[in-house]
Design a protein around this motif. Structure first.
Motif, PDB file in Angstrom:
ATOM      1  N   LEU A   1       0.864  -1.183   0.000  1.00 31.99           N
ATOM      2  CA  LEU A   1       0.000   0.000   0.000  1.00 31.99           C
ATOM      3  C   LEU A   1       0.900   1.231   0.000  1.00 31.99           C
ATOM      4  O   LEU A   1       1.699   1.429   0.919  1.00 31.99           O
ATOM      5  CB  LEU A   1      -0.901   0.009   1.238  1.00 31.99           C
ATOM      6  CG  LEU A   1      -1.740   1.283   1.447  1.00 31.99           C
ATOM      7  CD1 LEU A   1      -2.678   1.536   0.265  1.00 31.99           C
ATOM      8  CD2 LEU A   1      -2.530   1.197   2.762  1.00 31.99           C
ATOM      9  N   VAL A   2       0.766   2.061  -1.053  1.00 31.41           N
ATOM     10  CA  VAL A   2       1.549   3.290  -1.171  1.00 31.41           C
ATOM     11  C   VAL A   2       0.636   4.471  -0.857  1.00 31.41           C
ATOM     12  O   VAL A   2      -0.425   4.629  -1.482  1.00 31.41           O
ATOM     13  CB  VAL A   2       2.140   3.445  -2.591  1.00 31.41           C
ATOM     14  CG1 VAL A   2       3.029   4.698  -2.651  1.00 31.41           C
ATOM     15  CG2 VAL A   2       2.948   2.210  -2.980  1.00 31.41           C
ATOM     16  N   VAL A   3       1.056   5.287   0.108  1.00 36.15           N
ATOM     17  CA  VAL A   3       0.225   6.415   0.544  1.00 36.15           C
ATOM     18  C   VAL A   3       0.996   7.711   0.308  1.00 36.15           C
ATOM     19  O   VAL A   3       2.050   7.940   0.908  1.00 36.15           O
ATOM     20  CB  VAL A   3      -0.128   6.285   2.041  1.00 36.15           C
ATOM     21  CG1 VAL A   3      -1.096   7.410   2.445  1.00 36.15           C
ATOM     22  CG2 VAL A   3      -0.701   4.919   2.352  1.00 36.15           C
ATOM     23  N   ASP A   4       0.468   8.555  -0.587  1.00 36.90           N
ATOM     24  CA  ASP A   4       1.129   9.821  -0.899  1.00 36.90           C
ATOM     25  C   ASP A   4       0.095  10.729  -1.554  1.00 36.90           C
ATOM     26  O   ASP A   4      -0.716  10.281  -2.374  1.00 36.90           O
ATOM     27  CB  ASP A   4       2.313   9.595  -1.848  1.00 36.90           C
ATOM     28  CG  ASP A   4       3.297  10.767  -1.843  1.00 36.90           C
ATOM     29  OD1 ASP A   4       2.843  11.927  -1.899  1.00 36.90           O
ATOM     30  OD2 ASP A   4       4.507  10.508  -1.768  1.00 36.90           O
ATOM     31  N   ASP A   5       0.123  12.013  -1.189  1.00 36.91           N
ATOM     32  CA  ASP A   5      -0.860  12.945  -1.771  1.00 36.91           C
ATOM     33  C   ASP A   5      -0.363  13.561  -3.071  1.00 36.91           C
ATOM     34  O   ASP A   5      -1.073  14.353  -3.694  1.00 36.91           O
ATOM     35  CB  ASP A   5      -1.200  14.057  -0.755  1.00 36.91           C
ATOM     36  CG  ASP A   5       0.011  14.921  -0.438  1.00 36.91           C
ATOM     37  OD1 ASP A   5      -0.090  16.159  -0.541  1.00 36.91           O
ATOM     38  OD2 ASP A   5       1.070  14.354  -0.093  1.00 36.91           O
TER      39      ASP A   5
ATOM     40  N   LEU B   1      -5.464  -5.388   4.116  1.00 37.54           N
ATOM     41  CA  LEU B   1      -4.427  -5.945   4.983  1.00 37.54           C
ATOM     42  C   LEU B   1      -3.137  -6.181   4.182  1.00 37.54           C
ATOM     43  O   LEU B   1      -2.702  -7.318   3.985  1.00 37.54           O
ATOM     44  CB  LEU B   1      -4.905  -7.259   5.629  1.00 37.54           C
ATOM     45  CG  LEU B   1      -6.149  -7.149   6.517  1.00 37.54           C
ATOM     46  CD1 LEU B   1      -6.519  -8.496   7.098  1.00 37.54           C
ATOM     47  CD2 LEU B   1      -5.921  -6.125   7.621  1.00 37.54           C
ATOM     48  N   PRO B   2      -2.522  -5.099   3.697  1.00 32.43           N
ATOM     49  CA  PRO B   2      -1.307  -5.242   2.873  1.00 32.43           C
ATOM     50  C   PRO B   2      -0.156  -5.860   3.660  1.00 32.43           C
ATOM     51  O   PRO B   2      -0.170  -5.881   4.896  1.00 32.43           O
ATOM     52  CB  PRO B   2      -0.990  -3.792   2.483  1.00 32.43           C
ATOM     53  CG  PRO B   2      -1.587  -2.974   3.576  1.00 32.43           C
ATOM     54  CD  PRO B   2      -2.846  -3.682   3.970  1.00 32.43           C
TER      55      PRO B   2
ATOM     56  N   HIS C   1       0.434  -5.413  12.931  1.00 37.66           N
ATOM     57  CA  HIS C   1       1.627  -6.180  12.560  1.00 37.66           C
ATOM     58  C   HIS C   1       2.269  -5.719  11.252  1.00 37.66           C
ATOM     59  O   HIS C   1       3.381  -6.144  10.928  1.00 37.66           O
ATOM     60  CB  HIS C   1       1.252  -7.656  12.411  1.00 37.66           C
ATOM     61  CG  HIS C   1       0.353  -7.906  11.229  1.00 37.66           C
ATOM     62  ND1 HIS C   1      -1.002  -7.623  11.275  1.00 37.66           N
ATOM     63  CD2 HIS C   1       0.601  -8.376   9.976  1.00 37.66           C
ATOM     64  CE1 HIS C   1      -1.540  -7.930  10.106  1.00 37.66           C
ATOM     65  NE2 HIS C   1      -0.592  -8.385   9.302  1.00 37.66           N
ATOM     66  N   ILE C   2       1.590  -4.859  10.470  1.00 34.86           N
ATOM     67  CA  ILE C   2       2.073  -4.495   9.128  1.00 34.86           C
ATOM     68  C   ILE C   2       3.260  -3.543   9.244  1.00 34.86           C
ATOM     69  O   ILE C   2       3.151  -2.478   9.861  1.00 34.86           O
ATOM     70  CB  ILE C   2       0.953  -3.832   8.306  1.00 34.86           C
ATOM     71  CG1 ILE C   2      -0.249  -4.784   8.179  1.00 34.86           C
ATOM     72  CG2 ILE C   2       1.462  -3.420   6.925  1.00 34.86           C
ATOM     73  CD1 ILE C   2      -1.476  -4.132   7.556  1.00 34.86           C
ATOM     74  N   PRO C   3       4.421  -3.868   8.648  1.00 35.29           N
ATOM     75  CA  PRO C   3       5.555  -2.940   8.697  1.00 35.29           C
ATOM     76  C   PRO C   3       5.284  -1.680   7.893  1.00 35.29           C
ATOM     77  O   PRO C   3       4.687  -1.738   6.813  1.00 35.29           O
ATOM     78  CB  PRO C   3       6.712  -3.751   8.105  1.00 35.29           C
ATOM     79  CG  PRO C   3       6.096  -4.901   7.384  1.00 35.29           C
ATOM     80  CD  PRO C   3       4.749  -5.143   7.994  1.00 35.29           C
ATOM     81  N   ILE C   4       5.721  -0.550   8.415  1.00 30.72           N
ATOM     82  CA  ILE C   4       5.516   0.751   7.778  1.00 30.72           C
ATOM     83  C   ILE C   4       6.866   1.392   7.494  1.00 30.72           C
ATOM     84  O   ILE C   4       7.693   1.539   8.398  1.00 30.72           O
ATOM     85  CB  ILE C   4       4.689   1.694   8.678  1.00 30.72           C
ATOM     86  CG1 ILE C   4       3.305   1.093   8.966  1.00 30.72           C
ATOM     87  CG2 ILE C   4       4.557   3.084   8.042  1.00 30.72           C
ATOM     88  CD1 ILE C   4       2.522   1.853  10.028  1.00 30.72           C
TER      89      ILE C   4
END
Length: 340
Positions: free
Chosen positions: A19-23, A59-60, A89-92
């Motif tokens: 999951l890529v999060v960017d505006d 749940l990426p 548990h998901i690494p960020i």
């Protein structure tokens, strides 16, 4: 799309989900194309709110998160992801143009495992991702193995519990799993039930858990209830604690109850004692004084003294030490494992 349906449509067997999060659309485009070409399944979100919704649905396997976004920033997104059990548990990995130490520290404190600086270099991003995805897979495998072990312990009637230790969470020291037999034993010996860990067990863990090494088992904890003894053995650290926060670990403890009712019965038969006389003699062997024996058996010290006088007469001895010595010799003949 409902969470379970979206999760089922993703091809997790053949590719990791990112999951890529960017505006900023340009940043999304560069990363999306590079990740897609490398075989990843790529999901995108352009705001904090959308990121939370997407993460809960899909749940990426890993999240690439822009630190600075309008509205809900990346730090808050990370904190919320770590606060939800299904996504904790998901690494960020944070993506940030801010290189000052205070921002990098804030990223790690919010729950990030790593960060990359802008302008983004896709090869660097994928190298960092590879490291953390490998760690996440290992943690999931350990969690599965721990779950299988716990299911087996439950199925075969073992008394086992898991206690969470360490970390900076409210769950520290809590009993988070137990077999039915363990629940009954803890209630009988300590009068407690999950999520409360009995204080003696918690103190034992705190003394020894930091010293626990794969090949070195710490001293066992024992509790006595009449002629019955409950022993706690620190079995292993499981992989379940990762979701609880940095430094947290779950410890699997195996409990075993042994009964010395057979020892009491053997003394009764060997010396022709009544059941109560045999119980009094048993506790004399264990080194208890009359007052303590009375407390254990629910009798007065005077009554215990009368029982003991009859025991002396039947054994042909005159002292407490002689009675204990004779009883111990006979017990060890019949029950070599007995610990006086």
């Amino acid at each position: 799309m409902p969470q379970h349906r979206l999760s089922q449509t993703l091809d997790r067997a053949n590719s990791d989900v990112v999951l890529v999060v960017d505006d900023v659309p340009d940043n999304l485009s560069v990363l999306h194309d590079a990740l897609d070409e490398s075989g990843y399944t790529v999901l995108v979100a352009t705001s904090g709110e959308a990121a939370l919704q997407r993460a809960q649905q899909a749940l990426p396997d890993i999240v690439l998160l822009d630190a600075m976004m309008p509205g809900m920033d990346g730090f808050e997104v990370a904190r919320r992801l770590k606060a939800m059990p299904e996504t904790a548990h998901i690494p960020i990995i944070f993506m940030t143009g801010l290189t000052e130490t205070e921002y990098l520290v804030a990223a790690l404190e919010a729950g990030g495992v790593d960060y990359v600086t802008k302008p983004i270099k896709p090869k660097e991003v994928m190298a960092r991702m590879g490291v953390h995805l490998q760690g996440a897979r290992r943690a999931r495998q350990e969690a599965r193995q721990a779950g299988q072990a716990r299911n087996a312990l439950d199925a075969f009637g073992y008394a086992s519990i898991t206690v969470r230790m360490g970390g900076k969470t409210e769950g520290e020291g809590k009993l988070i799993w137990q077999t039915p037999l363990a629940r009954d034993l803890l209630m009988r010996y300590y009068g407690t039930s999950a999520p409360q860990t009995p204080e003696p067990v918690l103190n034992w863990l705190r003394r020894h858990v930091l010293d626990a090494e794969p090949q070195m088992e710490p001293p066992r904890l024992t509790a006595e209830l009449g002629p019955r003894r409950l022993t706690f053995r620190l079995h292993q650290q499981t992989g379940d604690g990762d979701a609880a926060g940095a430094g947290a670990a779950d410890w699997l403890i195996v409990m075993r109850e042994t009964s010395e009712d057979a020892v009491v019965e053997a003394m009764s038969l060997s010396f022709k004692l009544t059941g109560r006389e045999a119980e009094v003699l048993y506790w004399v062997v264990k080194g208890k004084i009359n007052r303590d024996i009375g407390d254990i058996l629910g009798a007065s010290p005077a009554t215990v003294k009368k029982h003991l006088e009859r025991v002396y007469a039947k054994l042909g001895v005159e002292t407490r030490t002689a009675a204990a010595g004779m009883a111990m010799n006979r017990i060890r003949q019949l029950h070599p494992e007995f610990e006086g």
